[in-house]
Design a protein around this motif. Structure first.
Motif, PDB file in Angstrom:
ATOM      1  N   THR A 148      35.697  38.059  34.328  1.00 51.44           N
ATOM      2  CA  THR A 148      35.500  39.464  34.708  1.00 51.44           C
ATOM      3  C   THR A 148      34.439  39.578  35.789  1.00 51.44           C
ATOM      4  O   THR A 148      34.603  40.313  36.775  1.00 51.44           O
ATOM      5  N   HIS A 151      35.859  38.428  39.096  1.00 52.08           N
ATOM      6  CA  HIS A 151      36.783  39.402  39.698  1.00 52.08           C
ATOM      7  C   HIS A 151      36.032  40.432  40.531  1.00 52.08           C
ATOM      8  O   HIS A 151      36.416  40.718  41.685  1.00 52.08           O
ATOM      9  N   TYR A 152      34.963  40.976  39.969  1.00 49.93           N
ATOM     10  CA  TYR A 152      34.223  42.012  40.701  1.00 49.93           C
ATOM     11  C   TYR A 152      33.310  41.412  41.766  1.00 49.93           C
ATOM     12  O   TYR A 152      33.048  42.060  42.789  1.00 49.93           O
ATOM     13  N   LYS A 155      35.462  41.136  44.799  1.00 49.54           N
ATOM     14  CA  LYS A 155      35.614  42.436  45.454  1.00 49.54           C
ATOM     15  C   LYS A 155      34.353  42.804  46.236  1.00 49.54           C
ATOM     16  O   LYS A 155      34.433  43.332  47.357  1.00 49.54           O
ATOM     17  N   THR A 179      28.716  47.100  41.624  1.00 51.00           N
ATOM     18  CA  THR A 179      29.251  45.872  41.031  1.00 51.00           C
ATOM     19  C   THR A 179      28.934  45.775  39.547  1.00 51.00           C
ATOM     20  O   THR A 179      29.827  45.542  38.715  1.00 51.00           O
ATOM     21  N   ASP A 182      30.729  48.431  37.438  1.00 48.08           N
ATOM     22  CA  ASP A 182      32.146  48.114  37.275  1.00 48.08           C
ATOM     23  C   ASP A 182      32.337  46.990  36.252  1.00 48.08           C
ATOM     24  O   ASP A 182      33.247  47.042  35.415  1.00 48.08           O
ATOM     25  N   ILE A 183      31.485  45.964  36.321  1.00 42.84           N
ATOM     26  CA  ILE A 183      31.590  44.847  35.378  1.00 42.84           C
ATOM     27  C   ILE A 183      31.389  45.329  33.944  1.00 42.84           C
ATOM     28  O   ILE A 183      32.209  45.055  33.051  1.00 42.84           O
ATOM     29  N   LYS A 186      34.147  47.629  32.595  1.00 41.51           N
ATOM     30  CA  LYS A 186      35.321  46.868  32.178  1.00 41.51           C
ATOM     31  C   LYS A 186      35.097  46.190  30.836  1.00 41.51           C
ATOM     32  O   LYS A 186      35.987  46.177  29.967  1.00 41.51           O
ATOM     33  N   ASP A 192      36.996  49.998  34.640  1.00 44.34           N
ATOM     34  CA  ASP A 192      35.780  50.097  35.444  1.00 44.34           C
ATOM     35  C   ASP A 192      35.587  51.529  35.926  1.00 44.34           C
ATOM     36  O   ASP A 192      36.319  52.444  35.523  1.00 44.34           O
TER      37      ASP A 192
END
Length: 500
Positions: A148, A151-152, A155, A179, A182-183, A186, A192
């Motif tokens: 996870t 992934h961010y 981005k 960031t 969002d992490i 999630k 997110d």
């Protein structure tokens, strides 16, 4: 005429008596606090002891931590900042206030929310919640969340590459916040906040920052019941609506995640809490929601703050920046070699950079206060502390004290390397055990292992892929900030170049 004169005289006498009583009501507590209080011998600003509202005003204005640092420079390691409040900057105080034997309760500002792992006053409730959450915040659990985080991170770095290509300054304060929120969003809610996707802070997240600014006001008026009632009566409806919207959105996200069968056994925060259902450690629905909410705040803002501070101080310290960049690029040949596990072993100077960042710019500038229960006295660092006294170790004052650190206001990661312990090192006398940004004891930060893994991973990938070139001129004194429990961070404008 005589009766009118007598009435006027009586009114004058009555007014004088009221004035005298009013003066006495102010003077007698001040005299007691200065000359007869059990803490009278502890040094500190006398004006704050006489007029406690001055301490609260500083907190409301965001200058309490700055003034606390100055007081510790002037008065020493123990400062009386309020008639019934002590601030410490010693390692002994960590043990005596937060250690397992001390077991002092936290100072809390309660609301209608269910208890969570942060504010559960009952030790049994707190212990139950920690047992449920410990697996996901263990070293193994933290590293299971790496996909996870990756992934961010991907981005984030894709966005930074655009700024670098266009040779534009990028606000790293905002991008770290996007960031980490969002992490954690999630991991806590299964969704997110679309921060990195949209490039802006979600209103739900902004409300969290606004809440921290209101907190010092609530703490101040809580000492005066009449003021508390008056504040509730006069509080703008918009404030209450903002709070209600925050709670409603948090609960809505939590309910959606709990109903989402596709995320069963995903191993995220919610899955970990729901696995306890049917056991003796089971969390109620309200407790699950409350813990999800607090994990969003504690697990994102603190990491984003620390990352922002480390980037700032590296750019202010060209030698350290060059050294950590070289270390990371020599340790890894490819970006995909950088993992939470590999960064724990291969980049000791990066670890020192992180620890030095947490020292000079701790995410929580002040102290997490405890209090001595009624009908008790405690001894803290040799001082007899009476009942109902609030006390804590002040992070930034302790960590930037010349009594405990060599060149304390400078960012010098070397003080955390093994060579610093040698007798001929200028940092030999540094009190490294004093730096406890995640606190100590049974109620320390449950997420510290995840936070350290996340910070190592993100910073290593940042300096592997990008050259950090410069700060914008307006950011030269970025670290001079107000504090409302958390720092009030301004934009950190950084110029990057993608590594060729």
């Amino acid at each position: 005429m005589a009766s009118m004169f007598n009435e006027m005289s009586s009114a004058g006498v009555y007014a004088a008596v009221v004035a005298i009583l009013l003066l006495l009501s102010l003077a007698l507590p001040a005299v007691y606090n200065l000359y007869f209080h059990p803490l009278r011998a502890v040094p500190g600003p006398r004006s704050w002891v006489i007029f406690p509202l001055l301490r609260h005003y500083a907190a409301i204005a965001g200058t309490l931590d700055e003034q606390s640092r100055r007081f510790h420079v002037k008065y020493g390691d123990v400062v009386r900042t309020h008639p019934n409040e002590l601030s410490f900057t010693t390692t002994a105080a960590w043990k005596d206030i937060y250690g397992p034997v001390a077991n002092l309760p936290k100072v809390m500002v309660y609301d209608e929310e269910a208890r969570n792992v942060f504010n559960a006053e009952d030790n049994a409730v707190h212990g139950r919640m920690r047992r449920v959450l410990n697996p996901i915040f263990s070293e193994r659990g933290a590293r299971s969340l790496e996909p996870t985080v990756k992934h961010y991170a991907d981005k984030l770095f894709a966005k930074l590459a655009v700024y670098a290509k266009e040779d534009r300054y990028v606000d790293m304060t905002m991008h770290w916040n996007l960031t980490t929120f969002d992490i954690i969003g999630k991991l806590a809610f299964g969704e997110d906040f679309d921060g990195l996707a949209n490039g802006r802070i979600h209103p739900w997240v902004k409300n969290i920052f606004d809440t921290f600014k209101i907190l010092p006001i609530i703490i101040a008026v809580s000492e005066y019941p009449l003021l508390m009632r008056l504040m509730k009566a006069l509080m703008p409806r918009s404030v209450a609506e903002s709070r209600e919207a925050h709670v409603a959105q948090s609960h809505d996200k939590a309910r959606r995640r709990m109903r989402n069968e596709s995320l069963k056994d995903s191993g995220d925060f919610m899955d970990t809490m729901m696995r306890a259902q049917g056991t003796e450690d089971e969390l109620s629905v309200g407790e699950i929601m409350a813990n999800s909410n607090i994990l969003i705040i504690a697990g994102s803002e603190t990491s984003a703050t620390a990352l922002s501070g480390i980037v700032y101080w590296l750019l202010r310290s060209p030698g350290a920046l060059a050294r950590v960049t070289q270390e990371v690029r020599q340790a890894f040949e490819r970006d995909d070699e950088i993992t939470m596990a590999s960064t724990a072993q291969k980049v000791p100077y990066l670890l020192a950079c992180i620890q030095e960042g947490l020292r000079i710019y701790p995410p929580g500038a002040g102290s997490i206060q405890r209090y001595v229960p009624s009908n008790e006295t405690r001894v803290v660092d040799g001082i007899v502390v009476p009942a109902r006294t609030k006390l804590g170790v002040h992070h930034s004052a302790a960590y930037t004290s010349s009594r405990h650190f060599h060149r304390p206001l400078e960012y010098i990661p070397d003080r955390w390397l093994p060579a610093a312990s040698e007798v001929n090192s200028p940092f030999h006398g540094d009190n490294r055990a004093l730096v406890q940004p995640f606190s100590v004891g049974a109620r320390n930060c449950i997420g510290q292992t995840f936070a350290r893994n996340e910070m190592r991973y993100l910073l290593a990938r940042l300096v592997f892929r990008f050259d950090l070139l410069s700060l914008a001129p307006e950011c030269a004194a970025w670290h001079e900030q107000r504090s409302f429990v958390i720092w009030e961070k301004s934009p950190l404008m950084v110029r990057l170049r993608e590594r060729q």
